[in-house]
Design an enzyme around this catalytic site. Structure first.
Site, mmCIF file in Angstrom:
data_model
loop_
_atom_site.group_PDB
_atom_site.id
_atom_site.type_symbol
_atom_site.label_atom_id
_atom_site.label_comp_id
_atom_site.label_asym_id
_atom_site.label_seq_id
_atom_site.Cartn_x
_atom_site.Cartn_y
_atom_site.Cartn_z
ATOM 1 N N ASP A 194 71.386 6.295 55.175
ATOM 2 C CA ASP A 194 72.152 5.069 55.041
ATOM 3 C C ASP A 194 72.544 4.788 53.600
ATOM 4 O O ASP A 194 73.508 4.072 53.342
ATOM 5 C CB ASP A 194 71.334 3.897 55.602
ATOM 6 C CG ASP A 194 72.121 2.610 55.643
ATOM 7 O OD1 ASP A 194 73.179 2.588 56.301
ATOM 8 O OD2 ASP A 194 71.690 1.608 55.014
ATOM 9 N N MET A 275 76.057 -4.907 57.186
ATOM 10 C CA MET A 275 77.372 -5.059 56.552
ATOM 11 C C MET A 275 77.675 -3.970 55.530
ATOM 12 O O MET A 275 78.770 -3.941 54.964
ATOM 13 C CB MET A 275 77.441 -6.425 55.846
ATOM 14 C CG MET A 275 77.382 -7.608 56.783
ATOM 15 S SD MET A 275 78.806 -7.662 57.908
ATOM 16 C CE MET A 275 80.156 -7.788 56.749
ATOM 17 N N ARG A 276 76.723 -3.062 55.295
ATOM 18 C CA ARG A 276 76.970 -2.031 54.284
ATOM 19 C C ARG A 276 78.175 -1.171 54.664
ATOM 20 O O ARG A 276 78.944 -0.743 53.794
ATOM 21 C CB ARG A 276 75.722 -1.169 54.094
ATOM 22 C CG ARG A 276 75.903 -0.122 53.007
ATOM 23 C CD ARG A 276 74.623 0.651 52.729
ATOM 24 N NE ARG A 276 73.673 -0.162 51.998
ATOM 25 C CZ ARG A 276 72.460 -0.474 52.421
ATOM 26 N NH1 ARG A 276 72.044 -0.039 53.588
ATOM 27 N NH2 ARG A 276 71.657 -1.211 51.698
ATOM 28 N N ALA A 277 78.355 -0.906 55.961
ATOM 29 C CA ALA A 277 79.473 -0.063 56.395
ATOM 30 C C ALA A 277 80.811 -0.697 56.017
ATOM 31 O O ALA A 277 81.718 -0.010 55.506
ATOM 32 C CB ALA A 277 79.398 0.161 57.898
ATOM 33 N N VAL A 280 81.353 -0.313 52.241
ATOM 34 C CA VAL A 280 81.640 1.053 51.809
ATOM 35 C C VAL A 280 83.042 1.467 52.225
ATOM 36 O O VAL A 280 83.770 2.100 51.445
ATOM 37 C CB VAL A 280 80.591 2.020 52.380
ATOM 38 C CG1 VAL A 280 80.981 3.464 52.106
ATOM 39 C CG2 VAL A 280 79.222 1.739 51.775
#
Length: 667
Positions: A194, A275-277, A280
């Site tokens: 991740d 929310m990292r996706a 990125v």
């Protein structure tokens, strides 16, 4: 030093090169994980990136590469308020080998200064060396867990916190993380995956032309590395200049609200966690626009960024078949690709008419395949049609009648597999040698968490525990270290094992609901073995023989496929299954004597064909085992319990397989 292979001379691998260039433009994307079979130039491409990275300005003499424009106030070499001048350095590409020790990664006590001056000083490690550059980990999936923890902490905080050997230091550690791996050797921890912003899967070209060009260029490079690099020097300068220009343009690129909304809809459709996706994908799309010299992000930028940033972020079963992530992503892109349309007026017909999902019966229009790029109406491939089972002329032991006539085929499909559950952790008691990093059984290891020190026990090549060695010398009142003072570090961790499943597929197991339960239990154990990095094997027995349907392997997906295809029927040659297990274990011990086996026998204990299984159990003496008892019904013979006693194994009823950990005895 050998001249590195030029980045621009690499044949194909367009997605990998694009991903690396994007992270060079915007390090905030978070790095690249490269997955691919052996011999696909993964390491070559990553090492070639170093020549394209722009130079960085650093404070003169700072071992931690502080930026003169914004020096780290907590730098161990600081403060830098009065530093004069600027040094220019090539951005570092630091390689972290799989066999690195913890003190080499985070740094440790400077022994030379401790012995010479009697002062406690810190010697920086690889995390400090990679600050403001790139940290490259080859075979990142084989990295020991304690090193993974260090990388996760540094990647999350942008700082390394060192507490060891009497040293307490904090320093900046912001780097571009690049990892390569071969999926055949197992998967890295999900938390580590991740942390990679982008993931790319590479494979060798399947056309003769590109393959021949790869060989041609490689031979030319090996014959004259400097001359070969000179022929590509102009292209290398163009790429390096384009990176610098894209970095300068990056702050001016805007992300329109419509494209930001598109990113959110794609991530929702793909069912990502957190929310990292979204962040990125947005950063990668902005970097793509800057790379192409544009100041506004387009829909194509978003789609290309999503293909690089999302495949590894969907919540999934670790044993999903290969390609499932890509299929789901294409479905999400198609679903969210169009601009949002106004809601249609309410339909008076509550049953609804034909929709985008197909005709009311759920089938494809006109009886043919759905009109989708992936060829399916749901984005998932249709389940394979299993081959029919041929009856052996005997009635199954649960009363199922044989086929209607000689040579007729029994069209009964295999029992389905239910949803996997979390099983008990089956471990081999005692401590192994830790030859194979994993998460199942306790083991001493050459690497791992240091829990103490001891005098060397005679083996060569031990890891010295330097503080304990110095304390031993000081205890003797000596200012020099002698052989008697040497202490070795004691590392403990966990190891991976060979988990061999022996599954009863005879007629006594053929009741459909019962076999579904058994298959679900074995699937749960397979998933557990995957997560603990074990090798697995599977033997089934039915009729008059046993079959090794899965020789020992690290490919757990194959085990799941074999389990789904498993059919039942015929007599119960339990002794044949145990004999095959003994042969497989003996063969694996010859091949790898330090990997400890764990035998899991799934049976009701009945044996209606072949010799008494108790006559075979001596061949398995010394093998840790557990017998999962599948016997059911009001009248129980206890045959599986008797088998467990003969194997010196743990006995476990099938319905008690899920719970807390259980430790297996060894003989």
């Amino acid at each position: 030093m050998t001249t590195p292979y030029p980045f621009s001379a690499v044949v194909g691998l367009d997605e990998l090169r694009r991903a690396l260039l994007l992270t060079a433009v915007s390090p905030a994307i978070g790095g690249v994980l490269v997955r691919g079979e052996k011999g696909t130039a993964k390491s070559t491409v990553v090492r070639a990136l170093a020549a394209l990275l722009p130079e960085i300005a650093v404070v003169p003499g700072c071992r931690f590469a502080c930026d003169p424009a914004a020096p780290d106030p907590g730098c161990p070499d600081g403060p830098h308020a009065d530093a004069a001048g600027v040094d220019l350095r090539r951005a570092p590409l630091v390689e972290l080998p799989v066999g690195a020790t913890e003190d080499r990664v985070v740094g440790t006590l400077d022994i030379q200064r401790a012995l010479a001056d009697g002062t406690k000083a810190y010697e920086p490690g690889l995390l400090a060396a990679a600050h403001r550059g790139a940290l490259y980990v080859d075979e990142v999936n084989l990295l020991p867990d304690h090193l993974v923890d260090l990388l996760l902490d540094a990647a999350a905080m942008g700082r390394a916190h060192v507490e060891r050997d009497g040293v307490s230091v904090k320093h900046a550690a912001r780097f571009l993380l690049v990892g390569t791996m071969n999926p055949e050797e197992g998967e890295p921890r999900p938390q580590l995956v991740d942390r990679f912003g982008l993931v790319v899967t590479v494979s060798a070209p399947r056309d003769a032309g590109p393959r021949a060009e790869v060989v041609r260029r490689r031979l030319a490079y090996e014959a004259d590395p400097d001359g070969f690099a000179a022929r590509w020097a102009a292209d290398e300068r163009d790429l390096a200049g384009r990176i610098v220009a894209a970095r300068a343009l990056l702050p001016s690129v805007t992300l329109p609200d419509a494209e930001l909304d598109r990113i959110a809809r794609i991530c929702i459709a793909y069912a990502v966690d957190g929310m990292r996706a979204d962040i990125v994908v947005a950063r990668a799309a902005i970097a793509l626009a800057a790379w192409h010299g544009r100041t506004v992000v387009t829909g194509d930028d978003v789609r290309d960024a999503a293909r690089l940033a999302l495949p590894h972020r969907r919540r999934r079963d670790p044993l999903d078949p290969p390609g499932a992530d890509e299929e789901k992503l294409e479905e999400a892109l198609n679903e969210a690709g169009a601009d949002p349309e106004p809601e249609p007026p309410a339909d008076d017909d509550p049953s609804g008419g034909p929709s985008d999902d197909g005709p009311p019966d759920g089938g494809p229009p006109d009886g043919g395949p759905a009109d989708r790029p992936d060829g399916g109406g749901t984005g998932e491939p249709p389940p394979p049609t299993p081959p029919p089972a041929v009856g052996n002329g005997d009635a199954a032991e649960d009363g199922t009648p044989p086929p209607a006539g000689p040579g007729r085929e029994q069209k009964v499909p295999p029992a389905p597999v239910g949803a996997a559950f979390r099983p008990r952790t089956l471990t081999v008691a005692g401590r192994g040698e830790g030859a194979h990093a994993g998460r199942r059984s306790p083991a001493f290891a050459r690497r791992g968490r240091v829990v103490g020190a001891r005098a060397p026990i005679g083996r060569r090549g031990f890891a010295p525990h330097l503080p304990a060695t110095l304390r031993a010398a000081a205890g003797r009142g000596s200012r020099t270290v002698e052989a008697v003072d040497l202490r070795e570090a004691v590392h403990v961790g966990r190891e991976a094992n060979l988990v061999l499943f022996v599954v009863d597929a005879s007629g006594s197991m053929a009741a459909r609901q019962r076999m579904r339960t058994v298959k679900t239990a074995v699937l749960s154990l397979l998933r557990d073995a995957y997560q603990r990095r074990d090798r697995i094997g599977m033997i089934t027995f039915r009729g008059g023989e046993a079959s090794t349907v899965l020789p020992p392997t690290s490919s757990h997906e194959v085990g799941v496929a074999r389990l789904a295809e498993l059919r039942t029927g015929g007599r119960t040659p339990l002794a044949a299954g145990l004999r095959s297990a003994a042969g497989v274990i003996a063969s694996e011990r010859r091949r790898d004597p330090r990997r400890r086996p764990l035998l899991v026998v799934v049976t009701d204990g009945r044996a209606t064909s072949g010799p008494d299984p108790l006559t075979v159990t001596p061949a398995l003496a010394g093998t840790s085992a557990v017998v999962v008892d599948c016997e059911s019904g009001p009248v129980r013979l206890g045959l599986a319990r008797r088998l467990a006693a003969a194997l010196a194994a743990d006995w476990m009823p099938l319905d008690r397989l899920s719970a807390s950990a259980i430790s297996l005895r060894t003989v």
